[in-house]
Scaffold this motif. Structure first.
Motif, PDB file in Angstrom:
ATOM      1  N   ILE A  24     -58.362 -16.072   7.167  1.00 32.70           N
ATOM      2  CA  ILE A  24     -58.116 -17.213   6.042  1.00 32.70           C
ATOM      3  C   ILE A  24     -57.521 -16.501   4.887  1.00 32.70           C
ATOM      4  O   ILE A  24     -58.299 -15.831   4.253  1.00 32.70           O
ATOM      5  N   ASP A  25     -56.313 -17.030   4.413  1.00 32.32           N
ATOM      6  CA  ASP A  25     -55.683 -16.278   3.409  1.00 32.32           C
ATOM      7  C   ASP A  25     -56.535 -16.342   2.098  1.00 32.32           C
ATOM      8  O   ASP A  25     -56.761 -17.757   1.670  1.00 32.32           O
ATOM      9  N   THR A  26     -56.749 -15.482   1.387  1.00 34.79           N
ATOM     10  CA  THR A  26     -57.701 -15.633   0.079  1.00 34.79           C
ATOM     11  C   THR A  26     -56.794 -16.173  -0.975  1.00 34.79           C
ATOM     12  O   THR A  26     -57.539 -16.679  -1.936  1.00 34.79           O
ATOM     13  N   ARG A  27     -55.631 -15.980  -0.866  1.00 38.95           N
ATOM     14  CA  ARG A  27     -55.067 -16.704  -1.952  1.00 38.95           C
ATOM     15  C   ARG A  27     -54.962 -18.292  -2.046  1.00 38.95           C
ATOM     16  O   ARG A  27     -54.713 -18.728  -2.930  1.00 38.95           O
ATOM     17  N   ASP A  28     -55.582 -18.772  -0.899  1.00 39.49           N
ATOM     18  CA  ASP A  28     -55.570 -20.315  -1.015  1.00 39.49           C
ATOM     19  C   ASP A  28     -57.028 -20.671  -1.177  1.00 39.49           C
ATOM     20  O   ASP A  28     -57.378 -21.787  -1.005  1.00 39.49           O
ATOM     21  N   CYS A  39     -64.712 -22.091   2.755  1.00 38.66           N
ATOM     22  CA  CYS A  39     -64.355 -21.160   3.891  1.00 38.66           C
ATOM     23  C   CYS A  39     -65.075 -19.856   3.596  1.00 38.66           C
ATOM     24  O   CYS A  39     -65.108 -19.399   2.469  1.00 38.66           O
ATOM     25  N   VAL A  40     -66.111 -19.554   4.493  1.00 43.00           N
ATOM     26  CA  VAL A  40     -66.894 -18.367   4.352  1.00 43.00           C
ATOM     27  C   VAL A  40     -66.853 -17.417   5.488  1.00 43.00           C
ATOM     28  O   VAL A  40     -66.410 -17.536   6.597  1.00 43.00           O
ATOM     29  N   GLY A  41     -67.729 -16.342   5.000  1.00 40.51           N
ATOM     30  CA  GLY A  41     -67.980 -15.105   6.151  1.00 40.51           C
ATOM     31  C   GLY A  41     -66.719 -14.569   6.737  1.00 40.51           C
ATOM     32  O   GLY A  41     -65.424 -14.378   6.162  1.00 40.51           O
ATOM     33  N   GLU A  42     -66.862 -14.202   7.895  1.00 39.34           N
ATOM     34  CA  GLU A  42     -65.813 -13.431   8.598  1.00 39.34           C
ATOM     35  C   GLU A  42     -64.510 -14.259   8.928  1.00 39.34           C
ATOM     36  O   GLU A  42     -63.578 -13.521   9.049  1.00 39.34           O
ATOM     37  N   ALA A  43     -64.603 -15.596   8.762  1.00 40.68           N
ATOM     38  CA  ALA A  43     -63.329 -16.325   8.946  1.00 40.68           C
ATOM     39  C   ALA A  43     -62.243 -15.989   7.958  1.00 40.68           C
ATOM     40  O   ALA A  43     -60.978 -16.118   8.030  1.00 40.68           O
ATOM     41  N   VAL A  44     -62.769 -15.330   6.760  1.00 40.89           N
ATOM     42  CA  VAL A  44     -62.075 -15.231   5.587  1.00 40.89           C
ATOM     43  C   VAL A  44     -61.141 -13.904   5.879  1.00 40.89           C
ATOM     44  O   VAL A  44     -61.938 -12.883   6.338  1.00 40.89           O
ATOM     45  N   LEU A  59     -61.771  -4.567   3.383  1.00 35.90           N
ATOM     46  CA  LEU A  59     -60.217  -4.737   3.682  1.00 35.90           C
ATOM     47  C   LEU A  59     -59.766  -6.235   3.350  1.00 35.90           C
ATOM     48  O   LEU A  59     -60.607  -7.070   4.018  1.00 35.90           O
ATOM     49  N   SER A  60     -58.799  -6.305   2.780  1.00 31.74           N
ATOM     50  CA  SER A  60     -58.365  -7.588   2.421  1.00 31.74           C
ATOM     51  C   SER A  60     -56.786  -7.443   2.071  1.00 31.74           C
ATOM     52  O   SER A  60     -56.666  -6.464   1.187  1.00 31.74           O
ATOM     53  N   GLU A  61     -55.984  -8.612   2.207  1.00 32.62           N
ATOM     54  CA  GLU A  61     -54.740  -8.387   1.521  1.00 32.62           C
ATOM     55  C   GLU A  61     -55.000  -8.459  -0.144  1.00 32.62           C
ATOM     56  O   GLU A  61     -53.947  -8.310  -0.687  1.00 32.62           O
ATOM     57  N   ASN A  62     -55.901  -8.929  -0.442  1.00 32.14           N
ATOM     58  CA  ASN A  62     -56.345  -9.211  -1.928  1.00 32.14           C
ATOM     59  C   ASN A  62     -57.357  -8.442  -2.214  1.00 32.14           C
ATOM     60  O   ASN A  62     -58.530  -8.912  -1.940  1.00 32.14           O
ATOM     61  N   ARG A  63     -57.211  -7.093  -2.356  1.00 34.91           N
ATOM     62  CA  ARG A  63     -58.634  -6.152  -2.532  1.00 34.91           C
ATOM     63  C   ARG A  63     -59.402  -6.667  -3.497  1.00 34.91           C
ATOM     64  O   ARG A  63     -60.580  -6.106  -3.682  1.00 34.91           O
ATOM     65  N   HIS A  64     -59.165  -7.323  -4.648  1.00 29.90           N
ATOM     66  CA  HIS A  64     -60.220  -7.804  -5.763  1.00 29.90           C
ATOM     67  C   HIS A  64     -60.755  -9.129  -5.378  1.00 29.90           C
ATOM     68  O   HIS A  64     -61.728  -9.472  -6.011  1.00 29.90           O
ATOM     69  N   PHE A  65     -60.274  -9.774  -4.574  1.00 30.94           N
ATOM     70  CA  PHE A  65     -60.738 -11.319  -4.069  1.00 30.94           C
ATOM     71  C   PHE A  65     -62.488 -11.175  -3.971  1.00 30.94           C
ATOM     72  O   PHE A  65     -63.129 -12.081  -4.613  1.00 30.94           O
ATOM     73  N   ALA A  66     -62.967 -10.237  -2.998  1.00 37.39           N
ATOM     74  CA  ALA A  66     -64.285 -10.331  -2.755  1.00 37.39           C
ATOM     75  C   ALA A  66     -65.158 -10.012  -4.015  1.00 37.39           C
ATOM     76  O   ALA A  66     -66.316 -10.296  -4.119  1.00 37.39           O
ATOM     77  N   ARG A  67     -64.646  -9.463  -5.155  1.00 44.26           N
ATOM     78  CA  ARG A  67     -65.432  -8.964  -6.146  1.00 44.26           C
ATOM     79  C   ARG A  67     -66.486  -9.853  -6.712  1.00 44.26           C
ATOM     80  O   ARG A  67     -67.723  -9.955  -7.065  1.00 44.26           O
ATOM     81  N   SER A  68     -65.881 -11.115  -7.012  1.00 41.75           N
ATOM     82  CA  SER A  68     -66.722 -12.137  -7.601  1.00 41.75           C
ATOM     83  C   SER A  68     -67.931 -12.804  -6.693  1.00 41.75           C
ATOM     84  O   SER A  68     -69.056 -12.673  -7.244  1.00 41.75           O
ATOM     85  N   ALA A  69     -67.604 -13.055  -5.452  1.00 41.74           N
ATOM     86  CA  ALA A  69     -68.761 -13.351  -4.751  1.00 41.74           C
ATOM     87  C   ALA A  69     -69.888 -12.211  -4.622  1.00 41.74           C
ATOM     88  O   ALA A  69     -71.073 -12.436  -4.530  1.00 41.74           O
ATOM     89  N   LEU A  70     -69.402 -11.203  -4.220  1.00 42.28           N
ATOM     90  CA  LEU A  70     -70.160  -9.781  -4.152  1.00 42.28           C
ATOM     91  C   LEU A  70     -71.054  -9.672  -5.441  1.00 42.28           C
ATOM     92  O   LEU A  70     -72.138  -9.378  -5.347  1.00 42.28           O
ATOM     93  N   ALA A  71     -70.569  -9.985  -6.448  1.00 41.05           N
ATOM     94  CA  ALA A  71     -71.282  -9.944  -7.677  1.00 41.05           C
ATOM     95  C   ALA A  71     -72.371 -10.986  -8.027  1.00 41.05           C
ATOM     96  O   ALA A  71     -73.307 -10.646  -8.655  1.00 41.05           O
TER      97      ALA A  71
END
Ligand code: FDA
Length: 393
Positions: A343-347, A363-368, A65-77
């Protein structure tokens, strides 16, 4: 002794921070890892019932879940469940797959913390705990941008990795340090709330506490079929924890016979025991204590099962397969497995997790604002985001 200057200070020796520190150290960066707890990785130690569900093989971005659904893709890949599994195997940690894709240690979550510690040690990371960090300030100097002030002195450094996690389980040392520091540097914060958390309701019937069954809990199109447990104050179990991450005062639809046609099942029960009392149509479909409670609630007529008309069976079927549950709240951070929001992924830069407007701050982990489903996803995000930041800090 802590140095008074270094390249990278990682604040928080949890899953994401230990991974970030090991990676930065491996790149030859002089790295210091700090935690205010007396030992690292405390949440890892209690995770997965002490066996750490350390990843899920299908860690696609849709499971976060995230306000930006696509944000995590890059790090996860950039760092996949297979990459983490390769690390686990290199350290000869025995593991098993519980449900499809969900990986656990055979022995103890301690193996994972020991592995991360060994990675940090081999990379020359200077680990210090317990150290209390009071503030991070900007200090422009030769090779430095930040000053990290602690109860053991201050350190100048080029990069800071905020890895102090979320607000869940304060008694294990969770703080708002990452959120506060991010805000101080002008980063946005997406509203936070307990997630993967039991739900409460004022009408909870304590006599049902402990009753468990398979169920599907859904809100709109999103739903989870898994275990459900009645508690003294409401509902818990994996299906409820999963849907709790999506809950915002909405009604939750509960199907207590997931994957089955409730009306057909009730008709079968009626044919099987026509001379039994009416409530017996519920027996075998749901646990006995719940069956008794439902029979009372539904005020079934005083007839034998065989004399129950289809019209009544339809009412029972509706109650079983489409019950509208309205929670009053959650058990809060004390019982939540994670925090949602953050922490807002847009930043943040999605490849490096570096703050867009604050070079050197990661900024990493659950804080994001990236929150995984139940099942090893939150650790995979911690490893992947820690890796991404550690490769860039
Ligand atoms: P994490 O919380 O791990 O680490 C943060 C670190 O920062 C801590 O060591 C803390 O002491 C430190 N810290 C905090 N404030 C500080 C400050 N002001 N100064 C210095 N240090 C500070 N996930 C999963 O994928 N599989 C699982 O099996 C489980 N099981 C599970 C069980 C339970 C009971 C809980 C509560 C949670 C889980 N989780 C889980 C979730 C998982 O534990 C969580 O998402 C990750 O630990 C997050 O990793 P982070 O490194 O971001 O934070």
């Amino acid at each position: 002794m802590m140095p008074d200057r270094c390249d990278v200070v990682v604040i928080g020796a949890g899953a994401a921070g230990m991974m970030a520190a090991a990676r930065a150290g491996q790149r030859g960066r002089a790295t210091v890892l700090l935690d205010h707890a007396p030992e690292p990785g405390r949440k890892i130690l209690i995770s997965g019932g002490g066996r750490c569900n350390f990843t899920h093989l299908d860690a696609s971005a849709e499971r976060f879940l995230s306000e930006n659904r696509h944000f995590a893709r890059s790090a996860l890949a950039g760092y996949t469940p297979r990459d983490f599994l390769a690390l686990v195997e290199r350290h000869r940690i025995a593991w098993h797959e519980k449900t499809p894709g969900q990986l656990f240690c055979d022995n103890s979550a301690r193996d994972i913390v020991a592995m991360l510690q060994a990675e940090c040690d081999a990379a020359g990371v200077a680990c210090h705990w317990p150290v209390s960090v009071s503030v991070v300030t900007v200090e422009h100097g030769r090779g430095t941008r930040f000053r990290v002030v602690t109860d053991r002195g201050a350190m100048a450094c080029a990069s800071v990795v905020l890895a102090t996690g979320g607000l869940a389980i304060p008694k294990l040392g969770a703080t708002d340090f990452a959120l506060r520091t991010a805000r101080q540097f002008g980063l946005g914060i997406v509203e936070t709330a307990p997630a993967l958390v039991p739900l409460t309701d004022a009408n909870a019937d304590a006599s049902l506490a402990g009753v468990s069954l398979s169920a599907r809990a859904s809100i709109g199109k999103i739903g989870f079929a898994d275990g459900l447990v009645f508690t003294h104050r409401g509902l818990s179990g994996p299906a409820i924890l999963q849907i709790s991450s999506y809950w915002r005062q909405d009604d939750i639809m509960l199907d207590l016979l997931p994957g089955r046609d409730a009306f057909a099942a009730l008709r079968e029960a009626r044919s099987a025991r026509p001379r039994a009392q009416a409530a017996s149509v519920l027996h075998g479909l749901v646990p006995a204590r719940l069956a008794a409670k439902l029979a009372g609630e539904l005020a079934l007529p005083d007839v034998t099962a065989g004399n129950l008309p289809d019209r009544v069976l339809r009412v029972i079927a509706q109650r079983l397969s489409a019950f509208v549950y309205r929670p009053g709240g959650t058990e809060g951070y004390a019982k939540a497995e994670v925090m949602r929001g953050g922490i807002d992924t847009r930043d943040l830069d999605q490849k490096t997790l570096e703050a867009r407007n604050v070079p050197g701050l990661f900024c990493v982990g659950e804080a994001v604002d990236v929150t995984g489903w139940l099942g090893g996803y939150n650790f995979q995000w911690a490893w992947a985001s820690g890796h991404a930041a550690g490769m860039a800090a």
